[in-house]
Enzyme design. Structure first.
Site, PDB file in Angstrom:
ATOM      1  N   GLU A   1      -0.994 -48.671 103.667  1.00 23.11           N
ATOM      2  CA  GLU A   1      -2.447 -48.563 103.506  1.00 23.11           C
ATOM      3  C   GLU A   1      -3.002 -47.453 104.383  1.00 23.11           C
ATOM      4  O   GLU A   1      -2.455 -47.144 105.440  1.00 23.11           O
ATOM      5  CB  GLU A   1      -3.113 -49.891 103.858  1.00 23.11           C
ATOM      6  CG  GLU A   1      -2.649 -51.050 103.004  1.00 23.11           C
ATOM      7  CD  GLU A   1      -3.202 -52.386 103.463  1.00 23.11           C
ATOM      8  OE1 GLU A   1      -3.083 -53.361 102.707  1.00 23.11           O
ATOM      9  OE2 GLU A   1      -3.733 -52.450 104.586  1.00 23.11           O
TER      10      GLU A   1
ATOM     11  N   GLU B   1      -5.276 -54.888  93.956  1.00 23.43           N
ATOM     12  CA  GLU B   1      -3.999 -55.555  94.236  1.00 23.43           C
ATOM     13  C   GLU B   1      -4.287 -56.874  94.913  1.00 23.43           C
ATOM     14  O   GLU B   1      -5.160 -56.964  95.786  1.00 23.43           O
ATOM     15  CB  GLU B   1      -3.127 -54.678  95.127  1.00 23.43           C
ATOM     16  CG  GLU B   1      -1.832 -55.348  95.582  1.00 23.43           C
ATOM     17  CD  GLU B   1      -1.029 -54.468  96.516  1.00 23.43           C
ATOM     18  OE1 GLU B   1      -0.567 -53.412  96.061  1.00 23.43           O
ATOM     19  OE2 GLU B   1      -0.876 -54.838  97.696  1.00 23.43           O
TER      20      GLU B   1
END
EC number: 3.2.1.2
Length: 707
Positions: A405, A599
């Site tokens: 991320e 997600e």
């Protein structure tokens, strides 16, 4: 000097402040006059009021600011109490309250539970008993109900037992109240598979305790709403991390085939595969081993599924516990130069990710960090170029930080961080400090070349620190300089990596994952977001600068979506707001013209989480008809996938994601009686069953099948 209350208007010519009596009988107080020992003259000769006093500018402003802060604290306290009440009603009282319920929704739910009728316009009255009508001859054994929590409904359930033949139930329930602002009909269908000889009247359910402790109830919650004629959204499922070992060999090909066959039966569009830098270039620089991934892609091709590849430039977990570390040669370099890792204020190193301070520093055997990433991407493209051209590889996700991320590793559990700690700034390695010093010099304030010394520790709360508290140093001149620099390093890293990714992959779609840092979102500073690199306090939009950079490189934004299990924790004390953060991020991305995807943060375990994901993926009230490009699904554990309910519920979710052709969602409930109980009513059982489907009330019939 006494001052007026900061919220009281003060006009020129007003007399000095004077307290008035309160109440309906109070009268205006006369203006004070100057003291005079002589007898009081007539009213007409009374002395005029003295000139108004000038308000002290500094003191009044400070008092107003303090009152504003007190008002904010009161409002936050009120919201926290309200949120805890709503969570308790949903979790323990089984009330069907919407996600953003207000007190009107709470009052309406309580009134309906007490037997009152509440109309959408707010009209409320005691519901009268309704006559019972015989059922339609063509649908024996079917009960049409508008509500499941009315006295008339429970009175009929009191006389209903499991052993009673269904064809003898000659009654249909019709009530006036509803479960939602619109009138929604439910259909309860009972199958005659309950054998009288096996379940007699003496085996009926006696209480909720009996239901919970002595029976196994397996149910799938219905997905709310009609998704027909909605955009087709592909669904991708992530494969387990351990399918490729540390020597880049495929483990258990037959197990992979069984897994892919299962996913294919659910109509999943493709799978997500992590390609680890620490596996492919593990031992020697510039020596790449792709054999295990080549075998894996060949098996996936047999099932005609798409592949999304994640290029993971970070480590995962502890090296000795089955995790993946950074390449071995990188770890050897780090033994002599630990400043290649992110470092906190105490000097502790995070070995899961290389510091962005070495993006332009040749410390990796003659290469910079950016060059090492580019060589890895170029090797992948040369190895699997044919699969990309065939369309097997549909997109490539670029890992830009820890966990893949885009964020600083500000909340590492291995350092002792626990939710909802604010985390710590990760800018104390030699290279980041060098960059900070240059930024301070260019600004002309060399004494700013330091990190905050009052920002707390990993598990601190914002109000416990001088930097993140309301009115703290984060909003000072130094604080704004530091946070601009800190977030600017993140944006610069994005720009450099994506520029080289475009050069390596050409026209292949690239994806960037944005984290969901939702705790302390309802505070002024947004402390957890600041330590992660997103300069997003309440007075500044910290995501737009990042999204402008992503738009420059035409990437797809992937946002981590959290479900209801995260909102029922102690998030009220952490002033968390996952929905508010999701709303800000998704709308900011769409405003910048970015394609988006979502997600799941954890495996989806219930229908409520599926419904929330559907609402995020296909917003119903969006006038611009925005929707996500795809959904990345975090798979269920294998022991849960063996259950028919989870399997069926996931299949329904995929259908809704694709084209919404699922008009009738069937909720199957199987009841296994394990002991005898008294001959009381079935009311507790039916109340429990209707709770299972109450969240899925929609304009389409909902069926409950008793097997």
């Amino acid at each position: 000097m006494s001052l007026k209350h900061p919220h009281s208007p003060m006009l020129d010519g007003d007399p000095p402040p004077h307290r008035r009596p309160r109440g309906f009988g109070s009268t205006p107080s006369p203006s004070p006059v100057a003291a005079d020992p002589s007898p009081s003259p007539s009213p007409a000769a009374a002395a005029p009021p003295p000139p108004p006093r000038r308000r002290g500018g500094g003191g009044g402003e400070r008092e107003r600011e303090r009152e504003k802060e007190r008002t904010k604290l009161r409002e936050r306290h009120r919201r926290a109490i309200t949120s805890r009440m709503l969570s308790g009603l949903r979790q323990h009282g089984n009330f069907p309250l919407p996600a953003r319920a207000d007190m009107n929704d709470v009052l309406a739910a309580l009134a309906r539970a007490a037997g009152w009728t509440v109309h959408p316009d707010g009209t409320t009255f005691r519901a009268s008993s309704q006559p019972l009508h015989p059922p339609a001859p063509q649908l024996p054994g079917i009960f049409h109900v508008n509500s499941v929590e009315t006295p008339s409904f429970t009175s009929v359930l009191n006389s209903y037992a499991i052993g009673t033949p269904l064809n003898s139930q000659a009654s249909m329930l019709q009530t006036d109240d509803s479960l939602s602002p619109s009138s929604l009909d439910s259909v309860v269908v009972a199958e005659q598979s309950i054998k009288n000889e096996k379940y007699g009247n003496s085996y009926s359910v006696s209480s909720l305790n009996c239901l919970e402790n002595d029976q196994l109830i397996r149910a799938s919650a219905a997905l709310a709403g009609d998704y027909t004629r909605t955009p087709y959204i592909p669904v991708y499922a992530s494969l387990p991390m351990g399918v490729i070992n540390s020597h880049c060999q495929l483990i258990d090909p037959e197990g992979i085939r069984a897994e892919l066959m299962h996913l294919k039966s659910l109509n999943v569009d493709g799978v997500i595969v992590d390609c680890w830098w620490g596996i492919v270039e593990a031992w020697t620089p510039h020596k790449y081993e792709w054999s295990g991934y080549r075998d894996l892609f060949g098996i996936i091709k047999e099932f005609k599924l798409k592949v999304q590849v994640v290029l993971s430039f970070h480590g995962s977990g502890e090296t000795g516990s089955g995790g993946v570390s950074l390449p071995k040669w990188v770890m050897e370099i780090a033994q002599e130069n630990q400043d290649v890792f992110f470092t906190d204020r105490e000097g502790r190193r995070n070995v899961e990710c290389l510091s962005w301070g070495i993006d332009k520093e040749r410390v990796l055997r003659g290469r910079t960090g950016i060059e090492a990433y580019f060589d890895f991407m170029r090797s992948f493209h040369m190895e699997f170029r044919n699969l990309t051209e065939e369309g097997l590889i549909s997109a490539i996700e670029i890992g830009l930080g820890v966990s893949g991320e885009l964020k600083y590793p500000s909340c590492p559990e291995r350092m002792g961080w626990r939710y909802p700690g604010i985390g710590e700034f990760q800018c104390y390695d030699r290279y980041m400090q060098k960059n900070l010093r240059q930024a301070a010099l260019s600004r002309g304030h060399l004494f700013w070349a330091r990190g905050p010394d009052n920002a707390g520790y990993y598990n601190s709360r914002p109000h416990e620190t001088g930097f993140f508290c309301d009115g703290g140093d984060y909003d000072s001149y130094y604080g704004r300089f530091f946070l601009n620099w800190y977030s600017g390093i993140l944006i610069d890293h994005v720009d450099q990596v994506l520029s080289l990714a475009t050069l390596a992959f050409g026209g292949v779609e690239t994806v960037v994952k944005i984290p969901s840092i939702y705790w302390w979102y309802r505070t002024a500073s947004h402390a957890a977001e600041l330590t992660a690199g997103f300069y997003n306090p309440t007075n500044r939009d910290g995501y737009s600068p990042v999204f402008r950079m992503l738009k420059k490189h035409s990437v797809i934004l992937k946002f981590v979506c959290y479900g209801p299990e995260f909102t029922i924790q102690e998030n009220n004390e952490a002033f968390a707001d996952p929905e508010g953060l999701t709303w800000q991020v998704m709308n900011a991305a769409w405003d910048h013209g970015l394609s988006t995807s979502i997600e799941s943060a954890l495996p989806c375990l219930d229908g409520e989480m599926y419904s929330q994901i559907l609402d995020t993926a296909k917003p119903r009230n969006d006038p611009d008809r925005h929707h996500v490009s795809f959904f990345a699904y975090r798979q269920l554990p294998s022991f849960l996938l063996q259950r028919d309910v989870c399997f069926s519920e996931l299949g329904n979710f995929v259908k809704c994601m694709h084209d919404g052709s699922l008009n009738k969602i069937v909720v199957r409930v199987r009841i296994i009686i394990t002991h005898q109980s008294g001959s009381s009513a079935l009311e507790p059982l039916m109340q429990r069953l209707t709770v299972l489907c109450i969240r899925g009330v929609s304009t389409h019939p909902i069926k409950i099948l008793l097997q």
